[in-house]
Scaffold this active site. Structure first.
Site, PDB file in Angstrom:
ATOM      1  N   GLU A   1      -4.441   4.338   5.863  1.00 63.29           N
ATOM      2  CA  GLU A   1      -4.232   4.060   4.447  1.00 63.29           C
ATOM      3  C   GLU A   1      -4.775   5.240   3.635  1.00 63.29           C
ATOM      4  O   GLU A   1      -4.252   5.619   2.596  1.00 63.29           O
ATOM      5  CB  GLU A   1      -4.971   2.766   4.061  1.00 63.29           C
TER       6      GLU A   1
ATOM      7  N   SER B   1     -10.777   0.391   3.181  1.00 60.09           N
ATOM      8  CA  SER B   1      -9.967   0.236   4.393  1.00 60.09           C
ATOM      9  C   SER B   1      -9.442   1.601   4.832  1.00 60.09           C
ATOM     10  O   SER B   1      -8.799   2.291   4.044  1.00 60.09           O
ATOM     11  CB  SER B   1      -8.760  -0.662   4.116  1.00 60.09           C
TER      12      SER B   1
ATOM     13  N   ARG C   1       0.810  -1.229   0.000  1.00 58.80           N
ATOM     14  CA  ARG C   1       0.000   0.000   0.000  1.00 58.80           C
ATOM     15  C   ARG C   1       0.845   1.281   0.000  1.00 58.80           C
ATOM     16  O   ARG C   1       0.442   2.298   0.581  1.00 58.80           O
ATOM     17  CB  ARG C   1      -0.937   0.034   1.211  1.00 58.80           C
TER      18      ARG C   1
END
Ligand code: EPU
Length: 334
Positions: A330, A234, A163
């Site tokens: 994130e 998320s 990520r």
């Protein structure tokens, strides 16, 4: 090109928060973009907004936001086994996946229904169901904001990790991705159905469409529709912790799910940590977590960006106090 001053961003972020910016530019091609970059008044604290599906606005943005709109796909090279395609940054990610699956081009079917645009996909190295963008990424083109130089970046230049990429680090706010090149398969597809959620699929008679449909079914059942509850998927990354910390946790919580990464590190699902802290039953007036996936923070009504970030802080504090693990966002918080 459309230029709006003091513009609302409410329809441009999937959290549906009411925010605004000094200037909003809707640009339909690279020439528009260069025009903005050369214009002293418009080129002020530029920020590129893709699908607005990984961003939380907490205040008015004092600067220019550019929304890239161009949607195009070009086949650059096609052989019997492989195909290379170039996709413009403004292309909706899922529309690109649908196009590839329809043409029987393999590699991105597990990434079906991920919200956002192609230009944003390398920034956080999007991933789902055992596949990450870096697995199919060839290179990308873009413009350096300071020098206006057009630059091509190879896969190794992009420094991909879980990520993350160079675009979240050294090139943050310095580079605008205008197109991305992908290497896909035309035959001998490498189906990836190892992720536990895909265990309903069997190897025999498998094709790209079956995988894509299954991923769409799972995502629809686990993740909230932003039209119902504003959200950004998320909110946190899954934390990666070292051996000794993991051993201590495992002694206390024998049932803790984990995934061993290549070295002596363990990835633990943030969803489990948040669930264990009881957040499925805790919410603020306008903010909570999704019942089927507590890693997803949802806007229950008219939450402001600040209410959402404060709720996220409550989650972080709880997880830290309970597990001594620091969750990392994130989502990009602005
Ligand atoms: N879990 C719970 N309670 C729940 C739901 C899940 O404890 O209510 C635990 C379970 O142990 C489950 C584990 O969480 O096995 C993992 O859940 P899941 O497989 O849904 O995936 P995830 O690790 O939470 C990641 C990505 C998702 C991606 C899925 C599927 C990150 C930060 N998130 O989530 O990506 O769709 O895997 O591959 O890596 C996104 O980035 O926005 C996103 C949705």
């Amino acid at each position: 090109m459309i230029v709006n001053k003091n513009a609302s961003l409410k329809k441009l972020n999937t959290f549906n928060v009411d925010a605004s910016c000094d200037v909003l530019v809707e640009s339909s091609n690279t020439n528009d973009l260069l025009e903005v970059l050369k214009n002293k008044e418009l080129n002020n604290k530029l920020f590129i907004l893709g699908g607005g599906s990984n961003i939380l606005f907490t205040k008015h943005y004092e600067g220019t936001i550019i929304n890239l709109k161009e949607e195009s796909i070009k086949i650059l090279d096609e052989g019997p086994v492989k195909v290379q395609v170039e996709v413009s940054a403004g292309m909706n990610w899922h529309r690109f996946v649908e196009w590839a699956v329809d043409k029987d081009f393999g590699g991105i079917e597990n990434l079906s229904l991920i919200p956002g645009n192609v230009g944003a996909s390398p920034i956080q190295n999007i991933g789902a169901y055992g596949v990450e963008l870096e697995d199919v990424f060839d290179s990308c083109s873009g413009i350096m904001i300071d020098s206006l130089d057009k630059v091509n970046l190879s896969k190794s230049d992009c420094e991909f990790s879980y990520r993350s990429s160079i675009f979240k680090k050294k090139l943050k706010n310095k580079f605008i991705i205008t197109s991305v090149r992908f290497n896909l398969t035309k035959s001998n597809h490498l189906y990836n159905i190892d992720y536990p959620d895909l265990s309903n699929l069997s190897e025999s008679g498998l094709d790209l469409k079956k995988i894509s449909n299954e991923v769409i079914k799972i995502r629809n059942s686990k993740l909230p529709d932003p039209k119902q509850y504003g959200n950004c998927g998320s909110f946190f990354k899954n934390p990666i912790i070292g051996y000794s910390k993991f051993q201590k946790l495992k002694e206390k919580f024998t049932e803790i799910p984990f995934f061993k990464t290549d070295s002596n590190y363990f990835k633990v699902p943030a969803a489990w940590l948040i669930d264990k802290c009881g957040f499925k039953k805790i919410n603020d007036e306008n903010v909570g977590v999704y019942k089927n996936q507590p890693l997803v923070i949802i806007n229950l009504g008219n939450a402001s960006g600040n209410e959402i970030i404060n709720f996220a802080k409550r989650i972080k504090d709880s997880v830290f106090n309970e597990f001594d693990i620091e969750l990392e966002e994130e989502v990009i918080v602005m």
